[in-house]
Design an enzyme around this catalytic site. Structure first.
Site, mmCIF file in Angstrom:
data_model
loop_
_atom_site.group_PDB
_atom_site.id
_atom_site.type_symbol
_atom_site.label_atom_id
_atom_site.label_comp_id
_atom_site.label_asym_id
_atom_site.label_seq_id
_atom_site.Cartn_x
_atom_site.Cartn_y
_atom_site.Cartn_z
ATOM 1 N NE ARG A 29 -27.586 -10.112 -20.691
ATOM 2 C CZ ARG A 29 -27.655 -10.801 -19.227
ATOM 3 N NH1 ARG A 29 -27.397 -9.532 -18.462
ATOM 4 N NH2 ARG A 29 -27.498 -11.651 -18.742
ATOM 5 C CB VAL A 97 -37.303 4.953 -22.377
ATOM 6 C CG1 VAL A 97 -38.529 4.459 -23.413
ATOM 7 C CG2 VAL A 97 -36.250 5.546 -23.717
ATOM 8 C CG HIS A 101 -37.045 1.633 -18.070
ATOM 9 N ND1 HIS A 101 -37.696 3.540 -18.529
ATOM 10 C CD2 HIS A 101 -36.195 2.551 -17.478
ATOM 11 C CE1 HIS A 101 -37.722 4.182 -18.407
ATOM 12 N NE2 HIS A 101 -36.134 3.734 -18.026
ATOM 13 C CG HIS A 103 -32.206 1.737 -14.269
ATOM 14 N ND1 HIS A 103 -31.813 1.934 -16.249
ATOM 15 C CD2 HIS A 103 -33.431 2.575 -14.934
ATOM 16 C CE1 HIS A 103 -32.038 2.630 -16.583
ATOM 17 N NE2 HIS A 103 -32.687 3.505 -16.345
HETATM 18 P P1 5GP Z 1 -34.353 6.208 -18.886
HETATM 19 O O1 5GP Z 1 -33.137 7.353 -18.618
HETATM 20 O O2 5GP Z 1 -35.826 6.341 -19.172
HETATM 21 O O3 5GP Z 1 -34.320 5.425 -17.226
HETATM 22 O O4 5GP Z 1 -33.501 5.257 -19.406
HETATM 23 C C1 5GP Z 1 -33.652 4.330 -20.520
HETATM 24 C C2 5GP Z 1 -31.914 3.370 -20.831
HETATM 25 O O5 5GP Z 1 -33.562 2.828 -21.673
HETATM 26 C C3 5GP Z 1 -31.402 3.611 -20.688
HETATM 27 O O6 5GP Z 1 -30.695 3.281 -19.622
HETATM 28 C C4 5GP Z 1 -30.937 3.603 -22.258
HETATM 29 O O7 5GP Z 1 -29.365 2.879 -22.065
HETATM 30 C C5 5GP Z 1 -31.999 2.205 -22.731
HETATM 31 N N1 5GP Z 1 -32.354 1.764 -23.960
HETATM 32 C C6 5GP Z 1 -32.812 3.056 -24.999
HETATM 33 N N2 5GP Z 1 -32.763 2.519 -25.958
HETATM 34 C C7 5GP Z 1 -32.781 0.656 -26.004
HETATM 35 C C8 5GP Z 1 -33.200 -0.044 -26.742
HETATM 36 O O8 5GP Z 1 -33.584 0.272 -28.311
HETATM 37 N N3 5GP Z 1 -32.980 -0.888 -26.441
HETATM 38 C C9 5GP Z 1 -32.580 -1.272 -24.755
HETATM 39 N N4 5GP Z 1 -31.690 -2.674 -24.648
HETATM 40 N N5 5GP Z 1 -32.528 -0.375 -24.084
HETATM 41 C C10 5GP Z 1 -32.515 0.940 -24.631
#
Ligand code: 5GP
Length: 115
Positions: A29, A97, A101, A103
């Site tokens: 999650r 990140v 990944h 979503h």
């Molecule tokens: P991006 O913006 O790179 O597509 O999404 C990265 C996602 O990783 C964000 O929705 C953020 O909330 C989530 N995220 C970042 N650090 C952590 C973490 O340490 N644990 C979890 N469970 N989610 C994380």
């Protein structure tokens, strides 16, 4: 190995609410959920972003990630009403990140266009 926070989650060095795990995929999650259901589905191998997907082996991983998303959508009861799958890619895509990944977002009406 171990360049992002997601590597630490894979290696169980930091905790996460894990909802699926296999030998090559992990799902947990999101720590900052943007919908009632917000799950991140990641490969265990390090691929920084979707534009780095460039081989048949990567293609198999992506296919498995989508299978996991569909299974989890059923488990989380968001499959019938629908859901959204998102790969943010790079700066303009809003990626924070740099470990690939997917979503899985659901449980509310999504808007279009995205912000
Ligand atoms: P991006 O913006 O790179 O597509 O999404 C990265 C996602 O990783 C964000 O929705 C953020 O909330 C989530 N995220 C970042 N650090 C952590 C973490 O340490 N644990 C979890 N469970 N989610 C994380």
């Amino acid at each position: 190995m171990g360049s992002t926070i997601f590597s630490k989650i894979i290696n169980k060095e930091i905790p996460a609410d894990i909802v699926y795990e296999s030998n090559d995929i992990l799902a947990f999650r999101d720590i900052n959920p943007q919908a009632p259901v917000h799950i991140l589905i990641i490969p265990k191998i390090e691929i920084p972003k979707i534009s780095d997907v460039n081989s048949a082996e990567h293609g198999i991983i992506i296919s498995k990630m989508i299978d996991v998303a569909n299974e989890l959508a059923i488990k989380e009861n968001i499959s019938d009403d629908g859901f959204r799958l998102v790969f943010n890619c790079g700066k303009n895509g809003g990626q924070e990140v740099y470990h690939l990944h997917l979503h899985l977002l659901g449980g509310r009406q999504m808007k279009w266009p995205p912000g």
